[in-house]
Design a protein around this motif. Structure first.
Motif, PDB file in Angstrom:
ATOM      1  N   LYS A 114       0.831  -1.210   0.000  1.00  0.00           N
ATOM      2  CA  LYS A 114       0.000   0.000   0.000  1.00  0.00           C
ATOM      3  C   LYS A 114       0.866   1.260   0.000  1.00  0.00           C
ATOM      4  N   ASN A 147       1.790   6.120  -2.600  1.00  0.00           N
ATOM      5  CA  ASN A 147       0.606   5.373  -2.164  1.00  0.00           C
ATOM      6  C   ASN A 147      -0.001   4.652  -3.364  1.00  0.00           C
ATOM      7  N   GLU A 171      -5.701   0.912  -4.624  1.00  0.00           N
ATOM      8  CA  GLU A 171      -6.172  -0.370  -4.087  1.00  0.00           C
ATOM      9  C   GLU A 171      -6.337  -1.413  -5.187  1.00  0.00           C
ATOM     10  N   ASP A 172      -6.726  -0.964  -6.378  1.00  0.00           N
ATOM     11  CA  ASP A 172      -6.952  -1.907  -7.477  1.00  0.00           C
ATOM     12  C   ASP A 172      -5.746  -1.988  -8.410  1.00  0.00           C
ATOM     13  N   ALA A 209      -5.911 -10.837  -0.711  1.00  0.00           N
ATOM     14  CA  ALA A 209      -6.168  -9.898  -1.808  1.00  0.00           C
ATOM     15  C   ALA A 209      -7.198 -10.457  -2.774  1.00  0.00           C
ATOM     16  N   THR A 211     -10.688 -10.100  -1.563  1.00  0.00           N
ATOM     17  CA  THR A 211     -11.106  -8.709  -1.369  1.00  0.00           C
ATOM     18  C   THR A 211     -11.441  -8.138  -2.747  1.00  0.00           C
ATOM     19  N   SER A 233     -12.397  -5.446  -4.048  1.00  0.00           N
ATOM     20  CA  SER A 233     -11.966  -4.109  -4.453  1.00  0.00           C
ATOM     21  C   SER A 233     -10.545  -4.088  -5.028  1.00  0.00           C
ATOM     22  N   THR A 234      -9.724  -5.113  -4.692  1.00  0.00           N
ATOM     23  CA  THR A 234      -8.366  -5.154  -5.223  1.00  0.00           C
ATOM     24  C   THR A 234      -8.334  -5.628  -6.673  1.00  0.00           C
TER      25      THR A 234
END
Length: 448
Positions: free
Chosen positions: A182, A196, A199-200, A343, A346, A348-349
């Motif tokens: 991240k 940063n 997320e995807d 991951a 999840t 959203s990744t």
């Protein structure tokens, strides 16, 4: 021939893992005097390629290479033998054994998977050692080829110092940690900053279908000057390294390619390293920023070290030294794969887009036979099999363990009818996951 080598490694590795996993169930079952009716490598839907009964157990090889199984008497499993379960429990049956014995039998498979991976990593450490590139030895940063990574904020020449607060020790750690990280601490032009990651990020990488991601910067090494090249008469020879252009240093291939964009359609004076000497060579740059040369791809660690680009460290381990090294490698791999699963589950990744089936596993084996590579892949697959089997899905070992732990804590055993329904639900979940993973393989094969 390439197919034969790859499929041979794939089937050998898969067979080894299946047989040892099932032995992990078989041995404690026999130790606790539990009858094992069948022991199969691959599934025998309708018929077997081979089978032989020895004692009370039928040993066989099925035709469908999607796994294997042991059929233990008195256990609700994928066979869904409800007729047997409707009869009175017998002393030799799984259901008649104490909960702690049943727990050991169910954990036997994954225990063998983890022990196998540990033994392989210990053995590889002892026999092969490690060829390590310390991160501190990457003086001029990395090659970031991905436009997705560039957009996220990583650029060629960046030194990646830490991911999510964890210091990067070696080059081999970087790609995987960045993929699932991240916050990336980088050094650029002598200054540190934090990137940063979106997320995807994984999903973006897969959607972009880019071949390159993060790699070592390479020298621009000439392999061949074709007869059709517009630089045929330049005097360049195989083995020459272009290290400068019009007085500007171009130590790496990416710097040469960047300079060529500047000098499209022009003649340049290239500084060339030949053996221990430096010479200048006039070169024609095409309108497409090409030189018409065949250049080297990824150089070996030996070549890069000999050319003075990187300092690798070769570590050899004694017999007893290899044990803690192998244990650490196993732990790191287990943690890494667990993070990958997190991951994947999840949404959203977007990591689920990268899930592959048997074709993906086949593809990771090399087209040339290497025992070192074979054992490394087998160790990782063993960890993968162990972790996946621990998932609390009723049709997997983890599902059986979940119900056994409930029984041991509550003192109440789930009813046979409940277990049958749970097994059916787990079976459909597994089928859905297998179809999804292999469907991903098919989609990638068709649409690239």
């Amino acid at each position: 021939m390439e197919f034969v080598i790859k499929i041979s490694q794939f089937l050998l590795s898969l067979s080894l893992l299946i047989i040892l996993h099932e032995l992990g169930h078989f041995i404690p079952a026999k130790a606790f005097k539990t009858r094992v009716e069948k022991f199969y490598l691959f599934f025998d839907v309708k018929f077997s390629l081979f089978k032989k009964k020895i004692g009370e157990t039928v040993y066989g090889i099925g035709w469908l290479p999607l796994g294997g199984y042991v059929k233990i008497s008195g256990m609700i499993d994928e066979s869904m033998d409800t007729e047997q379960m409707a009869q009175e429990p017998q002393p030799w049956e799984f259901r008649s054994k104490p909960a702690w014995q049943r727990l050991i039998i169910m954990l036997g498979g994954v225990t063998v998977n983890f022990l196998l991976a540990i033994l392989i990593y210990i053995g590889m450490s002892y026999f092969y050692g490690d060829n390590i590139l310390p991160n501190e030895n990457i003086k001029d940063g990395l090659l970031i080829e991905s436009t997705v990574a560039n957009k996220a904020g990583l650029l060629t020449g960046d030194k990646i110092l830490a991911v999510d607060g964890e210091t990067i020790e070696t080059f081999s750690e970087i790609s995987e940690k960045v993929l699932f990280g991240k916050e990336i601490l980088i050094e650029r032009d002598g200054k540190q900053s934090t990137v940063n990651m979106p997320e995807d990020f994984l999903a973006q990488l897969m959607d972009a279908k880019e071949k390159g991601f993060i790699s070592l910067r390479q020298p621009f090494v000439v392999v061949q000057v074709p007869d059709t090249s517009y630089n045929k008469s330049s005097g360049l020879k195989a083995g020459d390294i272009i290290i400068g252009m019009n007085g500007n240093t171009t130590k790496y291939a990416d710097e040469v390619k960047l300079a060529l964009e500047t000098y499209k359609g022009q003649q340049v004076t290239a500084t060339v390293k030949r053996d221990d000497n430096e010479i200048t060579v006039p070169l024609e740059v095409s309108d497409e920023a090409k030189l018409g040369l065949v250049i080297a791809g990824g150089s070996t660690s030996e070549t890069l070290e000999a050319l003075g680009y990187y300092d690798f460290e070769v570590k050899d381990y004694g017999f007893f030294e290899s044990f803690p090294v192998g244990l650490k490698k196993s732990k790191d791999r287990i943690v890494s794969y667990w993070d990958q699963l997190g991951a994947i589950f999840t949404p959203s990744t977007g990591a689920y887009k990268g899930v592959g089936g048997f074709k993906a596993i086949y593809d990771i084996f090399p087209s040339t036979w290497s025992w070192q590579v074979f054992w490394g892949i087998t160790a990782f697959l063993s960890i993968m099999l162990g972790v996946l089997n621990l998932l609390p899905i009723p049709a997997l070992d983890g599902g059986h363990v979940m119900f056994l732990l409930y029984e041991m804590v509550s003192g109440r055993k789930p009813g046979d009818k409940f277990m049958e329904y749970a097994q059916m639900v787990g079976f459909f979940i597994l089928i859905a996951l297998v179809l999804f993973a292999n469907g991903n393989d098919i989609y990638k094969a068709i649409f690239g």
